[in-house]
Design an enzyme around this catalytic site. Structure first.
Site, PDB file in Angstrom:
ATOM      1  N   ASN A 193       0.865  -1.184   0.000  1.00 53.73           N
ATOM      2  CA  ASN A 193       0.000   0.000   0.000  1.00 53.73           C
ATOM      3  C   ASN A 193       0.901   1.234   0.000  1.00 53.73           C
ATOM      4  OD1 ASN A 193      -1.811   2.041   0.518  1.00 53.73           O
ATOM      5  ND2 ASN A 193      -2.345   1.345   2.587  1.00 53.73           N
ATOM      6  N   SER A 243       3.343  -2.515  10.317  1.00 55.36           N
ATOM      7  CA  SER A 243       4.800  -2.479  10.473  1.00 55.36           C
ATOM      8  C   SER A 243       5.485  -3.792  10.098  1.00 55.36           C
ATOM      9  CB  SER A 243       5.182  -2.052  11.896  1.00 55.36           C
ATOM     10  OG  SER A 243       4.688  -0.753  12.157  1.00 55.36           O
ATOM     11  N   GLY A 264       2.206   1.918  10.854  1.00 57.66           N
ATOM     12  CA  GLY A 264       3.101   3.059  10.725  1.00 57.66           C
ATOM     13  C   GLY A 264       3.763   3.469  12.033  1.00 57.66           C
ATOM     14  N   GLU A 273      -6.879   4.206   7.952  1.00 58.01           N
ATOM     15  CA  GLU A 273      -6.747   5.657   7.724  1.00 58.01           C
ATOM     16  C   GLU A 273      -8.027   6.209   7.109  1.00 58.01           C
ATOM     17  OE1 GLU A 273      -3.014   5.298   5.669  1.00 58.01           O
ATOM     18  OE2 GLU A 273      -2.103   4.712   7.570  1.00 58.01           O
ATOM     19  N   GLU A 295      -5.348  -5.497  10.395  1.00 55.82           N
ATOM     20  CA  GLU A 295      -4.325  -4.482  10.638  1.00 55.82           C
ATOM     21  C   GLU A 295      -4.629  -3.769  11.949  1.00 55.82           C
ATOM     22  OE1 GLU A 295      -2.345  -3.212   6.751  1.00 55.82           O
ATOM     23  OE2 GLU A 295      -4.109  -1.963   6.994  1.00 55.82           O
TER      24      GLU A 295
HETATM   25  C1  PEP Z   1      -0.807  -0.151   6.055  1.00 57.76           C
HETATM   26  O1  PEP Z   1      -0.998   1.044   5.967  1.00 57.76           O
HETATM   27  O2  PEP Z   1      -1.610  -0.924   5.512  1.00 57.76           O
HETATM   28  C2  PEP Z   1       0.353  -0.608   6.808  1.00 57.76           C
HETATM   29  C3  PEP Z   1       0.349  -1.824   7.228  1.00 57.76           C
HETATM   30  O3  PEP Z   1       1.359   0.294   7.038  1.00 57.76           O
HETATM   31  P1  PEP Z   1       2.787   0.009   7.757  1.00 57.76           P
HETATM   32  O4  PEP Z   1       3.338  -1.245   7.164  1.00 57.76           O
HETATM   33  O5  PEP Z   1       3.614   1.205   7.456  1.00 57.76           O
HETATM   34  O6  PEP Z   1       2.490  -0.157   9.212  1.00 57.76           O
END
Ligand code: PEP
Length: 252
Positions: free
Chosen positions: A9, A214, A174, A98, A168
């Site tokens: 993403n 992450s 993030g 988000e 998630e």
């Molecule tokens: C995401 O936004 O779907 C995500 C998992 O971001 P990150 O890997 O940066 O935590």
């Protein structure tokens, strides 16, 4: 056997020329690694058409990061399913945290988007996840069950097979904090049981459930080794071809 998916993403990152560099780096790098992963990249809208032409003869598939549930009309700034199809998208991320938390998208809107995507031949990557507050108050499973039941309302068993679920945890996105493989596995198992109750045991064995939050080269292997984790939705670590490829190469 469920084929593992590594999806990137890109969020609101990469201009057109930066997108060309990143997509080319991924396509070229994939020629040099051995992987069984299904690879999906989700660039910003402005790069979709160009990236689509770059990945044409590769195993990389294209996804978008959002779409509207209406077909067309006075919805300034929005993008329709048909528009995404017209530039080569096969997937669309829906219900990302988000979108839920910054743009206040409720479950009902996400459900409308999922139904529209399915009816338009786009495969939703349906994101769900609890906040830190919800985890600390022991309501993780309740929150996830509500998100899944509402998000998948009126989805049929055969439609479910075109949906990828992405767990998630909001506190891990993030932030550099990752769920432990055990924490993630516990949730994935819960989700698979829930899908079994809502649809059928057979469907629950087929549906792919990705982990996101992450994920990076250093933790991908331990997460992806868990029985019910069918891949990763990657944010930060997908913005450089090298780290994204390292995660992809874990799936072999
Ligand atoms: C995401 O936004 O779907 C995500 C998992 O971001 P990150 O890997 O940066 O935590």
């Amino acid at each position: 056997m469920r084929t593992k998916i590594i999806a990137g993403n890109w969020k609101m990152n990469k201009t057109l020329s930066e997108s060309i560099t990143l997509a080319s780096g991924i396509v070229n790098g994939l020629n040099n690694i051995n992987t069984k992963a299904e690879v999906i990249i989700c660039p910003p809208f402005t790069s979709l058409e160009t990236v689509n032409s770059l990945i044409k003869n590769s195993k990389v598939k294209l996804g978008a990061q959002n779409m509207h549930f209406e077909d067309h009309g006075a919805f300034t700034g929005e993008i329709s399913a048909a528009m995404l199809k017209s530039v080569g998208c096969e997937f669309v991320i829906l219900g990302h945290s988000e979108r839920r938390h910054i743009f206040m998208e409720p479950d009902e809107m996400i459900n409308k988007k999922i139904k529209k995507a399915l009816g338009s031949n786009l495969k939703p990557v349906f994101c769900i996840g609890e906040t830190l507050e919800e985890r600390e108050s022991n309501s993780t499973f309740k929150v996830l069950e509500t998100q899944v039941r509402n998000g998948l309302a009126n989805v049929t068993g055969s439609e479910l097979l075109n949906i990828i679920i992405a767990y998630e945890p909001v506190w891990a996105i993030g932030t550099g904090k990752t769920a432990t493989p055990e924490q993630a596995q516990e949730v994935h198992q819960f989700l698979r049981n829930l899908i079994s109750q809502m649809f059928s045991e057979e469907s629950s064995k087929i549906v792919r459930i990705l982990y996101g939050g992450s994920v990076k080269p250093s933790n991908a292997e331990s997460l992806l080794s868990k029985e019910d984790i069918d891949g990763a939705l990657v944010g930060g670590a997908c913005l450089q071809a090298e780290s994204f490829l390292q995660i992809i190469s874990v799936v072999n």
